[in-house]
Design a protein around this motif. Structure first.
Motif, PDB file in Angstrom:
ATOM      1  N   THR A 181     -83.033  49.649  13.438  1.00 50.73           N
ATOM      2  CA  THR A 181     -83.872  50.408  14.374  1.00 50.73           C
ATOM      3  C   THR A 181     -85.091  49.593  14.779  1.00 50.73           C
ATOM      4  OG1 THR A 181     -83.151  52.505  13.400  1.00 50.73           O
ATOM      5  CG2 THR A 181     -85.199  52.530  14.689  1.00 50.73           C
ATOM      6  N   TYR A 187     -74.480  53.972  14.253  1.00 52.64           N
ATOM      7  CA  TYR A 187     -74.616  53.500  12.874  1.00 52.64           C
ATOM      8  C   TYR A 187     -75.275  54.568  12.019  1.00 52.64           C
ATOM      9  CZ  TYR A 187     -73.261  49.230  15.109  1.00 52.64           C
ATOM     10  OH  TYR A 187     -72.555  48.309  15.842  1.00 52.64           O
ATOM     11  N   ARG A 188     -76.291  55.199  12.564  1.00 51.40           N
ATOM     12  CA  ARG A 188     -76.949  56.276  11.821  1.00 51.40           C
ATOM     13  C   ARG A 188     -75.969  57.410  11.532  1.00 51.40           C
ATOM     14  NH1 ARG A 188     -80.829  57.532  15.210  1.00 51.40           N
ATOM     15  NH2 ARG A 188     -82.448  56.226  14.261  1.00 51.40           N
ATOM     16  N   GLU A 189     -75.053  57.682  12.473  1.00 52.16           N
ATOM     17  CA  GLU A 189     -74.082  58.756  12.292  1.00 52.16           C
ATOM     18  C   GLU A 189     -72.817  58.294  11.571  1.00 52.16           C
ATOM     19  OE1 GLU A 189     -73.395  60.650  16.058  1.00 52.16           O
ATOM     20  OE2 GLU A 189     -75.421  61.502  16.121  1.00 52.16           O
ATOM     21  N   LYS A 190     -72.815  57.046  11.092  1.00 48.51           N
ATOM     22  CA  LYS A 190     -71.705  56.501  10.295  1.00 48.51           C
ATOM     23  C   LYS A 190     -70.365  56.636  11.012  1.00 48.51           C
ATOM     24  CE  LYS A 190     -73.861  57.195   5.758  1.00 48.51           C
ATOM     25  NZ  LYS A 190     -73.683  57.712   4.391  1.00 48.51           N
ATOM     26  N   GLU A 229     -67.517  62.377  14.934  1.00 51.56           N
ATOM     27  CA  GLU A 229     -68.213  61.105  15.122  1.00 51.56           C
ATOM     28  C   GLU A 229     -67.290  60.061  15.749  1.00 51.56           C
ATOM     29  OE1 GLU A 229     -68.444  62.964  12.456  1.00 51.56           O
ATOM     30  OE2 GLU A 229     -70.575  63.511  12.500  1.00 51.56           O
ATOM     31  N   ALA A 254     -79.664  53.320   4.194  1.00 54.90           N
ATOM     32  CA  ALA A 254     -80.950  53.748   4.759  1.00 54.90           C
ATOM     33  C   ALA A 254     -81.794  52.548   5.176  1.00 54.90           C
ATOM     34  CB  ALA A 254     -81.701  54.607   3.753  1.00 54.90           C
ATOM     35  N   VAL A 306     -80.273  50.924   8.375  1.00 52.04           N
ATOM     36  CA  VAL A 306     -80.575  51.695   9.586  1.00 52.04           C
ATOM     37  C   VAL A 306     -82.023  51.460  10.007  1.00 52.04           C
ATOM     38  CG1 VAL A 306     -80.913  54.026  10.490  1.00 52.04           C
ATOM     39  CG2 VAL A 306     -78.813  53.463   9.260  1.00 52.04           C
ATOM     40  N   ALA A 307     -82.941  51.460   9.033  1.00 49.18           N
ATOM     41  CA  ALA A 307     -84.356  51.235   9.353  1.00 49.18           C
ATOM     42  C   ALA A 307     -84.571  49.845   9.935  1.00 49.18           C
ATOM     43  CB  ALA A 307     -85.201  51.429   8.104  1.00 49.18           C
ATOM     44  N   VAL A 350     -79.164  52.792  17.911  1.00 48.65           N
ATOM     45  CA  VAL A 350     -78.684  52.777  16.526  1.00 48.65           C
ATOM     46  C   VAL A 350     -77.828  54.001  16.176  1.00 48.65           C
ATOM     47  CG1 VAL A 350     -80.605  54.023  15.446  1.00 48.65           C
ATOM     48  CG2 VAL A 350     -79.453  52.174  14.183  1.00 48.65           C
ATOM     49  N   THR A 351     -77.655  54.914  17.127  1.00 45.98           N
ATOM     50  CA  THR A 351     -77.071  56.218  16.812  1.00 45.98           C
ATOM     51  C   THR A 351     -75.718  56.132  16.112  1.00 45.98           C
ATOM     52  OG1 THR A 351     -78.203  57.242  18.682  1.00 45.98           O
ATOM     53  CG2 THR A 351     -76.338  58.437  17.759  1.00 45.98           C
TER      54      THR A 351
END
Length: 246
Positions: A223, A199-202, A12, A216, A219-220, A196-197
């Motif tokens: 997004t 952040y979603r992938e930390k 990542e 969660a 991220v929502a 947002v990828t």
């Protein structure tokens, strides 16, 4: 606090992390780095900054990191890098020749070091007289005003404040270690965030250290906000600089 295995985060980091704009160019000029120079990055991770500095200047470049998977990612750069396993706290055990480096630097590393003075003392011995030490890290102001992290993942603020050394404390530790000409300089830029990828992938370690529910929901919410258009995000670091006396 949850311990992180950075071997598992290497992919990542390699995919999403980039050099701070302006930092590499500044270090090359401030430390007078050229093709005859020796530079060392402690805690180099995937070595984005070290590789960029080597490509810019042609310097002999050594990167040290405790995590083999980070070094494996670092080795994929199109730059001439020597890479070695080790920790900043154990710099004296790396067998580095005394007074051999023109620049020793770290980026987003010092908050993992419990005793910065021990690292600074070792770095002082490894630097040439007049050589530069740079510790790029986050100040309290940077942590509290990160966009979009502080707004969408607010627990990261206390997490980061709890593990980062205050800038004034780092400057004091440098003075105590024997460095002179201590100073700080903030590098900052803004950019349009459209995805947002990362952040979603930390891709930022603090996101691994907050409650799953907050992650969660953050991220929502981010997004949903990005569906309305880009977010003007910021990207900042505070370079803490000092020199070994001539």
């Amino acid at each position: 606090m949850t311990a992180l295995d950075y071997n598992q985060l290497a992919a990542e980091y390699a995919r999403h992390r980039r050099p701070y704009p302006g930092l590499v160019e500044f270090l090359a000029e401030f430390a007078g780095v050229d093709g005859d120079s020796n530079v060392l990055e402690m805690g180099c991770g995937t070595a984005n900054h070290l590789a960029a500095l080597q490509r810019l200047t042609g310097a002999r470049a050594l990167g040290v990191d405790p995590f083999p998977e980070m070094l494996k990612a670092a080795a994929t750069h199109e730059a001439e890098l020597e890479l070695r396993t080790g920790r900043a706290e154990e710099i004296d055990g790396l067998g580095l020749p005394e007074a051999s480096f023109d620049l020793i630097f770290s980026v987003d590393m010092i908050h993992y070091v419990r005793e910065p003075a021990r690292y600074f003392e070792g770095a002082l011995r490894a630097l040439k007289p007049g050589g530069v030490l740079c510790t790029a890290t986050d100040s309290e102001e940077i942590i509290r005003t990160r966009v979009p992290v502080a707004q969408y993942f607010p627990s990261t603020v206390e997490v980061e404040l709890g593990r980062h050394h205050a800038i004034d404390d780092l400057l004091a530790a440098l003075r105590d270690a024997g460095f002179t000409d201590g100073r700080r300089r903030v590098f900052e830029s803004t950019y349009e965030l459209t995805d947002v990828t990362k952040y979603r992938e930390k891709a930022f370690s603090s996101l691994h250290l907050i409650p799953d529910e907050e992650f969660a929901s953050g991220v929502a919410a981010l997004t949903a906000r990005l569906a309305e258009g880009p977010v003007l995000a910021n990207n900042r670091t505070c370079a803490v600089l000092a020199r070994r006396p001539e």
